[in-house]
Design a protein around this motif. Structure first.
Motif, PDB file in Angstrom:
ATOM      1  N   UNK A   1       0.895  -1.162   0.000  1.00 59.11           N
ATOM      2  CA  UNK A   1       0.000   0.000   0.000  1.00 59.11           C
ATOM      3  C   UNK A   1       0.931   1.209   0.000  1.00 59.11           C
ATOM      4  N   UNK A   2       0.799   2.079  -0.968  1.00 56.59           N
ATOM      5  CA  UNK A   2       1.730   3.211  -1.084  1.00 56.59           C
ATOM      6  C   UNK A   2       1.552   4.183   0.079  1.00 56.59           C
ATOM      7  N   UNK A   3       2.634   4.895   0.394  1.00 53.64           N
ATOM      8  CA  UNK A   3       2.548   5.931   1.427  1.00 53.64           C
ATOM      9  C   UNK A   3       1.509   6.981   1.034  1.00 53.64           C
ATOM     10  N   UNK A   4       1.442   7.293  -0.266  1.00 59.82           N
ATOM     11  CA  UNK A   4       0.470   8.288  -0.734  1.00 59.82           C
ATOM     12  C   UNK A   4      -0.964   7.843  -0.411  1.00 59.82           C
ATOM     13  N   UNK A   5      -1.303   6.586  -0.704  1.00 63.68           N
ATOM     14  CA  UNK A   5      -2.637   6.058  -0.394  1.00 63.68           C
ATOM     15  C   UNK A   5      -2.884   6.057   1.122  1.00 63.68           C
ATOM     16  N   UNK A   6      -1.911   5.523   1.839  1.00 64.98           N
ATOM     17  CA  UNK A   6      -2.059   5.354   3.283  1.00 64.98           C
ATOM     18  C   UNK A   6      -2.151   6.701   4.006  1.00 64.98           C
ATOM     19  N   UNK A   7      -1.340   7.661   3.616  1.00 66.20           N
ATOM     20  CA  UNK A   7      -1.304   8.953   4.314  1.00 66.20           C
ATOM     21  C   UNK A   7      -2.575   9.783   4.115  1.00 66.20           C
TER      22      UNK A   7
END
Length: 131
Positions: A122-128
């Motif tokens: 899960x990308x940091x962009x999605x998660x953040x």
């Protein structure tokens, strides 16, 4: 980690599956006759997208705050008492909120020829984007 309290034992650091997680998780098997374990995630820890082929999985949330998301759907916040019934062949991920430890009981639904397919993180962009 001494201040972390969970309903079930935290167990050992999840070394066997750490390559499929961002952050640290802990695994404590709870039964010998059925694949059922307590999984504890440190804040910000999440597993990769993955698929349970054949049997699926059930999550019983016991502690903290976390997230569950199916591919193409918005993420759902999880808190103690929540359950997630994950059908076989559904791409998904789950893990802790950024600011909270998180624990759930993971039950692998028994079926013939079950397997897990681990996919991309899960990308940091999605998660953040999650609050």
């Amino acid at each position: 980690m001494e201040d972390v309290k969970t309903l079930f034992p935290i167990g050992e650091e999840n070394i066997e599956y750490e390559k499929f997680f961002i952050g640290k998780s802990y695994l404590q098997p709870l039964a010998k006759s059925l694949p059922i374990s307590n999984v504890t995630f440190e804040p910000g820890c999440r597993n990769n997208w993955h698929i349970h082929h054949k049997g699926g999985q059930i999550l019983l949330v016991t502690d903290g705050r976390g997230w569950y998301q199916e591919w193409g759907q918005p993420a759902k916040e999880l808190k103690p008492g929540d359950t997630v019934d994950i059908p076989p062949e559904v791409k998904h991920w789950h893990g802790a909120a950024k600011d909270s430890w998180f624990a759930h009981i993971a039950i692998a639904v028994p079926a013939k020829d079950t397997s897990n397919e681990w996919l991309e993180p899960v990308s940091d962009e999605e998660y953040n984007q999650l609050k």
